[in-house]
Scaffold this active site. Structure first.
Site, PDB file in Angstrom:
ATOM      1  N   ASN A 107      -2.220  13.521  -3.776  1.00  0.00           N
ATOM      2  CA  ASN A 107      -3.581  13.344  -5.172  1.00  0.00           C
ATOM      3  C   ASN A 107      -4.068  14.694  -4.292  1.00  0.00           C
ATOM      4  OD1 ASN A 107      -4.289  11.459  -6.471  1.00  0.00           O
ATOM      5  ND2 ASN A 107      -5.387   9.766  -5.811  1.00  0.00           N
ATOM      6  N   GLU A 112      -4.573   2.158  -4.211  1.00  0.00           N
ATOM      7  CA  GLU A 112      -3.586   2.598  -3.922  1.00  0.00           C
ATOM      8  C   GLU A 112      -2.409   1.213  -3.662  1.00  0.00           C
ATOM      9  OE1 GLU A 112      -4.757   4.191  -0.269  1.00  0.00           O
ATOM     10  OE2 GLU A 112      -5.460   4.322  -2.204  1.00  0.00           O
ATOM     11  N   HIS A 114      -4.998  14.494  -9.766  1.00  0.00           N
ATOM     12  CA  HIS A 114      -4.517  12.589  -9.674  1.00  0.00           C
ATOM     13  C   HIS A 114      -4.198  12.613 -10.714  1.00  0.00           C
ATOM     14  CE1 HIS A 114      -8.311  12.076  -6.408  1.00  0.00           C
ATOM     15  NE2 HIS A 114      -9.243  13.115  -7.308  1.00  0.00           N
ATOM     16  N   ASP A 135      -2.328   9.173 -11.030  1.00  0.00           N
ATOM     17  CA  ASP A 135      -1.715   8.373 -11.813  1.00  0.00           C
ATOM     18  C   ASP A 135      -0.523   8.086 -11.695  1.00  0.00           C
ATOM     19  OD1 ASP A 135      -4.575   7.979 -11.780  1.00  0.00           O
ATOM     20  OD2 ASP A 135      -5.097   8.659 -13.469  1.00  0.00           O
ATOM     21  N   ASP A 154       0.757  -1.566   0.230  1.00  0.00           N
ATOM     22  CA  ASP A 154      -0.094   0.019   0.095  1.00  0.00           C
ATOM     23  C   ASP A 154       0.883   1.681  -0.114  1.00  0.00           C
ATOM     24  OD1 ASP A 154      -2.982   0.721   0.870  1.00  0.00           O
ATOM     25  OD2 ASP A 154      -2.102   1.847   1.611  1.00  0.00           O
TER      26      ASP A 154
END
Length: 365
Positions: free
Chosen positions: A253, A288, A258, A262, A245
């Site tokens: 973010n 994530e 975003h 990404d 994680d």
């Protein structure tokens, strides 16, 4: 029928995804063959010189376009120079035949050799880069038959056994004309079989892959897990799951947007894959969270792998992504009767401990 197969190939070209290359050039090749046949049929209506050059040039161009299509299909650079050179040689031959000596056998020999080179090149491409699948064997057989027929016609022309014109009777001429008409259709069918097989592979890959990162999705990972369980049952090999994680991903973010988030996910996925073996499996389970399945790996070996992943991510920092770290939970499956859900729950427990201990670390269940 040739016109019908042209429509089939063109329809596939417009419908298949861009991953399946070459269909457009194959359809152009079939269209050229259709045009060549129509020109030969219209012989009495067209001046002999025009017919000679138009029909033979389109027929030679058709074979070259089919080679280009096959090269594009296998991701090779198209040999336009080859097609151009063969066309020039063919046209020079026709000029010499028409102006100097109307030696029909010589014309047949030259055009058979030029066309043969295109089909042999396709066969070599298929052998070197084709998938070991029925579709490849089928298309390869057709290419081999077509090459052998052209080779037979070449030898017949060199020995003077082809007569004095296309209308000449004879066993070799009859075999060639019959086979040429049949193979015109079968070559299109053969290419469609490998194109359809490629489409199947592409669609299976898409259905099993995460569209953003390119690693496995849940469906693809479940299939990989069941294969590894089968290996465990047969050979008793252990396997270990890593639950990965990204730390503080929401803050990334919120701060960078975003689009940058990404890019971080893609970076993490690719870096993780590069730190593993080909037999290992990486999947994105949403957000994530990534899952890694290590084949034939004990818990102790997995700890070293988890450290290698973290080190690879640290070394790959910079560029167009902000710095980030990951926490990893480790759980080893020793018995094949444990479910994937139970194994993931134990890996998640290790992940929670890593988060609670300060993040940027790995913990075993």
């Amino acid at each position: 029928m040739a016109a019908a197969m042209t429509i089939v190939l063109f329809s596939a070209y417009r419908s298949f995804p861009a991953d399946v290359q070459g269909l457009g050039h194959q359809s152009l090749g079939m269209l050229s063959l259709t045009a060549s046949g129509l020109l030969f049929c219209a012989g009495p209506l067209i001046p002999e010189a025009v017919l000679l050059f138009a029909a033979n040039s389109t027929m030679l161009g058709a074979a070259g376009l089919m080679l280009i299509g096959t090269q594009l299909f296998f991701g090779r650079k198209p040999s336009w120079w080859w097609l151009a050179l063969a066309w020039v040689i063919g046209m020079v031959c026709l000029v010499g035949w028409y102006v100097i000596t109307q030696d029909y056998a010589l014309r047949v020999a030259v055009f058979s050799l030029l066309t043969l080179s295109f089909y042999v090149a396709q066969l070599v491409l298929l052998v070197r880069h084709g998938e070991r699948h029925f579709s490849s064997w089928f298309f390869g057989t057709l290419l081999l038959v077509q090459s052998l027929v052209l080779l037979l016609r070449l030898f017949a022309a060199l020995s003077g056994a082809v007569g004095t014109s296309n209308a000449s009777n004879g066993a070799v001429q009859g075999i060639f004309l019959l086979t040429a008409n049949f193979m015109t259709l079968m070559m299109a069918v053969g290419f469609m079989t490998i194109a359809t097989r490629r489409l199947q592979v592409v669609m299976e890959h898409r259905s099993n892959s995460d569209p953003l990162t390119g690693v496995l999705n849940r469906r693809g990972f479940a299939a990989a897990y069941h294969r590894e369980v089968a290996l465990m049952k047969r050979h008793g090999k252990p396997m270990t799951l890593l639950s990965i994680d990204l730390d503080y991903f929401k803050a990334i973010n919120d701060q960078y947007g975003h689009a940058v988030g990404d890019r971080v996910l893609v970076h993490a996925a690719h870096t993780t894959v590069s730190a593993l073996r080909e037999i290992d499996h990486v999947a994105r389970f949403g957000g994530e969270e990534f899952i890694v399945l290590l084949s034939g790996t004990t818990a102790e070996q997995a700890k070293a792998t988890a450290q290698r992943i973290r080190a690879s991510l640290f070394e790959a920092r910079g560029g167009d992504v902000p710095d980030y770290t990951v926490s990893i939970g480790i759980a080893s499956q020793q018995a094949p009767d444990e479910s994937l859900e139970a194994l993931m729950a134990r890996a998640d427990a290790g992940l929670y401990r890593a988060k609670a201990a300060g993040r940027d670390r790995s913990e075993a269940a």
